[in-house]
Design a protein around this motif. Structure first.
Motif, PDB file in Angstrom:
ATOM      1  N   UNK A 133     -36.086  -2.400  28.440  1.00  0.00           N
ATOM      2  CA  UNK A 133     -36.126  -3.845  28.699  1.00  0.00           C
ATOM      3  C   UNK A 133     -35.070  -4.567  27.861  1.00  0.00           C
ATOM      4  N   UNK A 134     -34.941  -4.193  26.602  1.00  0.00           N
ATOM      5  CA  UNK A 134     -33.929  -4.810  25.735  1.00  0.00           C
ATOM      6  C   UNK A 134     -32.529  -4.555  26.259  1.00  0.00           C
ATOM      7  N   UNK A 135     -32.280  -3.332  26.725  1.00  0.00           N
ATOM      8  CA  UNK A 135     -30.960  -2.989  27.250  1.00  0.00           C
ATOM      9  C   UNK A 135     -30.672  -3.791  28.516  1.00  0.00           C
ATOM     10  N   UNK A 136     -31.647  -3.862  29.410  1.00  0.00           N
ATOM     11  CA  UNK A 136     -31.462  -4.619  30.650  1.00  0.00           C
ATOM     12  C   UNK A 136     -31.229  -6.092  30.342  1.00  0.00           C
ATOM     13  N   UNK A 137     -31.929  -6.621  29.348  1.00  0.00           N
ATOM     14  CA  UNK A 137     -31.753  -8.025  28.969  1.00  0.00           C
ATOM     15  C   UNK A 137     -30.350  -8.312  28.450  1.00  0.00           C
ATOM     16  N   UNK A 142     -25.352 -10.774  36.641  1.00  0.00           N
ATOM     17  CA  UNK A 142     -25.066 -10.064  37.886  1.00  0.00           C
ATOM     18  C   UNK A 142     -25.562  -8.626  37.842  1.00  0.00           C
ATOM     19  N   UNK A 143     -25.312  -7.940  36.729  1.00  0.00           N
ATOM     20  CA  UNK A 143     -25.755  -6.548  36.606  1.00  0.00           C
ATOM     21  C   UNK A 143     -27.273  -6.465  36.564  1.00  0.00           C
ATOM     22  N   UNK A 144     -27.891  -7.340  35.784  1.00  0.00           N
ATOM     23  CA  UNK A 144     -29.354  -7.333  35.644  1.00  0.00           C
ATOM     24  C   UNK A 144     -30.012  -7.631  36.989  1.00  0.00           C
TER      25      UNK A 144
END
Length: 160
Positions: A133-137, A142-144
């Protein structure tokens, strides 16, 4: 045989408050989860969900397959979340004219192949989820959003 969504949608089109409330109760948790994952703020997510319900119920008579109300509604939530992000970016964009240049230091990546020296292999599922979750944040919007559409909304790459 009619599904529960088909029955509730037909009643909601005729402004039946109990049917509208039942549709909202059936979709509110997932709608909030989707909105929050896009906008990253509780109040903003609630606002997105509210706007999504207003839009959905005002256009309910355009729904082609009432048995798919939930999926149709979640696509509205996704669209409203994206619209919210676009307008938020326009409101809060700051341009930096003075960017401090730093010297590029050499970085060496030394990997220890022994399992006992790799604690990430021993992490429990919760810890991995938190790190993911931290990495995705940290990804760009656009990527997320693309990742969320692919994995959470089950959209194809062509649809994205």
């Amino acid at each position: 045989m009619e599904t529960i969504f088909e029955i509730l949608v037909s009643k909601a089109i005729n402004n039946n408050e109990e049917a509208i409330e039942a549709l909202m109760n059936a979709t509110k948790n997932v709608a909030y989860f989707k909105a929050f994952n896009y906008v990253k703020n509780e109040q903003d997510a609630l606002e997105v969900v509210q706007v999504s319900y207003i839009n959905a119920f005002s256009k309910l008579n355009t729904l082609e397959d009432p048995s798919k109300f939930d999926r149709w509604f979640y696509s509205i939530v996704t669209r409203e979340s994206l619209n919210f992000i676009k307008t938020a970016e326009a409101r809060y964009t700051v341009k930096f004219t003075d960017i401090e240049q730093k010297n590029d230091d050499l970085v060496f990546d030394v990997t220890d192949e022994t399992i006992e020296h790799q604690p990430e292999l021993a992490m429990d599922k919760q810890t991995k989820s938190e790190i993911l979750k931290e990495i995705i944040d940290k990804l760009s919007d656009e990527q997320r959003i693309a990742i969320m559409m692919y994995f959470f909304d089950e959209m194809t790459t062509k649809e994205i």
